[in-house]
Design an enzyme around this catalytic site. Structure first.
Site, PDB file in Angstrom:
ATOM      1  N   CYS A  43      25.413  20.395 -52.566  1.00  0.00           N
ATOM      2  CA  CYS A  43      26.428  20.645 -51.532  1.00  0.00           C
ATOM      3  C   CYS A  43      26.064  19.979 -50.208  1.00  0.00           C
ATOM      4  CB  CYS A  43      26.586  22.147 -51.351  1.00  0.00           C
ATOM      5  SG  CYS A  43      27.452  22.607 -49.858  1.00  0.00           S
ATOM      6  N   HIS A  67      51.092  32.369 -34.037  1.00  0.00           N
ATOM      7  CA  HIS A  67      52.172  31.401 -33.883  1.00  0.00           C
ATOM      8  C   HIS A  67      51.851  30.482 -32.711  1.00  0.00           C
ATOM      9  CE1 HIS A  67      56.207  29.743 -33.713  1.00  0.00           C
ATOM     10  NE2 HIS A  67      56.156  29.914 -32.397  1.00  0.00           N
TER      11      HIS A  67
END
Ligand code: NAI
Length: 453
Positions: A39, A439
């Site tokens: 990884c 948002h």
């Protein structure tokens, strides 16, 4: 005498070692190469570093669509590799320090199980013998290399590469051919295409991106065809020459003369040379057999990460390591593979969790499917001129639980865990609707889909 000896210091090993040491276990980690495993050293992290540079370069090339002008954006592959090496070095050093701080002892050598005695298990590493009451196998995986005629010679000459060599490939190939249209193949195709190579992907199946929802995979393929990647699907490589690759497609044989070849056709667990036979650990199709508590067939030996072949992903490995250590400590914990997210870090990104339309159909599940364009998101529209991102939500028709989410588009990798929580917790749509999303974000389209399904 150690409470726990771990073989392998990749994501499964280093995380489990730290976790075990914090829980009070006297822990020894044996790693033959660098801490961080595939990884950190030759997988996730170096690839993401390269892909980020490619993304910046692509953004610079398209900046005029956003009212920004550059004169002559360019990319320096050598500098990108240097930066990648710095990032990797920092992270590997960080793991070493974290382990030290947690009290984990480390040995930089390959370890081998010698057997079991009254005192527990004996591991030999660097010419010394160590005793451990428990063992955690975390030896990971290596590139699978099929017996294609000419491939071993091509690997020896440097013409063909695996994920390991391509991350240090100094020269930008004029024409790179990738065997395998899976995760590694697509991410490397993405990088080399962005920096100017001609790229051909040869894939045996009739679609790319393996188990990804087919509709989402098809959108990804369309994006990459637009960027100039040549896909040869349903194509089987028959042999490799000194500067060419030969394959069969629709009964015809084709030959491509190329500069470099990447072999990315999957990975196989590393189980050789570990002395598994000395204690009788069962393997199946090359992987160490584990149950949901990550126990192997031998009491006192656990296995986590790619070595058990279940879900070859770093984030699965972290969780499997925790499950193993929790069970060693007598804390009941089980692994749930139903909610493992997966990501392909192409541009656009692809992220999924749970069922796809294909797996739901195979299992005969009765599902409601909601597919929404990411263009419903103001943030997505603002940042993606001409973007064709999509989120697809699968819900159980009777119980209205969230079964799966697949998406393609910017930030998909960063908000898929929200969907993973819904799948993991078997949330009903009506419960998930109560979650407040910030948002304006791209992820809001998932919330929208929850309200329209
Ligand atoms: P993969 O399993 O994702 O894809 C291999 C592809 O090669 C498949 O589509 C298969 O049909 C095809 N193939 C097999 N034999 C072939 C042949 N002879 N000719 C043409 N095509 C052939 O394997 P990949 O890409 O090597 O990745 C290995 C592992 O590494 C995966 O398990 C993946 O999960 C992990 N990985 C994860 C990443 C991520 O999470 N973003 C990034 C890179 C790797």
């Amino acid at each position: 005498m150690y409470d726990l000896i771990l073989l392998g210091g990749g994501p499964a090993g280093y995380h489990a070692a730290e976790y075990a040491a914090h829980a009070g276990m006297k822990t020894l980690l044996v790693e033959g190469r660098a801490l961080g495993g595939v990884c950190l050293n030759e997988g996730c992290i170096p690839t993401k570093t390269l892909l980020y540079s490619a993304k910046l370069y692509e953004s610079a090339s398209h900046a005029s669509e956003y009212g920004v002008s550059f004169s002559g954006a360019s990319i320096d592959h050598g500098a990108v590799l240097e930066r990648k090496n710095r990032v990797v070095k920092t992270l590997v050093g960080g793991i070493g320090m974290t382990l030290k701080k947690a009290g984990v002892e480390t040995v930089n050598a390959y370890g081998e199980l010698l057997g079991r005695g009254k005192e527990g298990f004996t591991v030999r590493a660097d010419g010394k013998e160590y005793q451990g009451a428990k063992i955690l196998l975390c030896t990971g995986s290596t590139a699978a290399l099929p017996p294609i005629p000419g491939l071993s010679e091509a690997l020896a000459s440097g013409f063909a590469m695996t994920n390991r060599e391509i991350l240090d490939c100094k020269k930008v190939p004029k024409h790179l051919t990738v065997i395998g249209g899976g995760v590694i193949g697509l991410e490397m195709a993405s990088y080399y295409r962005s920096i100017g190579s001609r790229v051909t992907v040869i894939e045996m199946l009739d679609h790319i991106a393996g188990p990804t929802d087919r509709e989402i995979g098809a959108i990804l393929q369309k994006n990459y065809i637009k960027k100039g990647v040549d896909f040869r699907l349903g194509a089987k490589v028959t042999s490799v020459g000194a500067d060419c690759v030969n394959f069969e497609t629709s009964g015809k044989t084709e030959s491509l003369k190329v500069d470099a070849l990447l072999v990315a056709i999957g990975r196989r667990p590393v189980t050789q040379g570990l002395g598994l036979e000395s204690v009788g650990i069962l393997t199946e199709r090359g992987a160490v057999v584990t149950n949901e508590r990550m126990e192997t067939s031998v009491a006192g030996v656990w296995a986590a990460g790619d070595v058990n072949g279940k879900s070859m992903l770093a984030h699965t490995a972290y969780r499997e390591g925790e499950v193993a250590v929790n069970n060693m400590l007598g804390r009941r914990d089980v692994m749930n593979y139903r909610a493992v997210p997966s990501v392909i870090y192409t541009n656009p990104e692809v992220a999924s969790v749970g069922e796809t339309s294909e797996t739901a159909a195979e299992k005969g599940l009765d599902v409601l499917t909601e597919k929404l364009s990411l263009r419903y998101s103001g943030r997505y529209l603002a940042e993606n001129e001409g973007g064709d991102g999509v989120v697809k939500l699968l819900v159980d028709k009777e119980h209205r639980t969230v079964l799966g989410v697949s998406m393609i588009g910017s930030y998909a990798s960063e908000f898929i865990y929200g969907a993973a929580m819904m799948v993991e917790r078997e949330m009903r749509v009506e419960q998930a609707r109560k979650v407040i999303f910030p948002h304006p974000t791209v992820g809001e389209v998932l919330r929208e889909a929850l309200f329209t399904v």
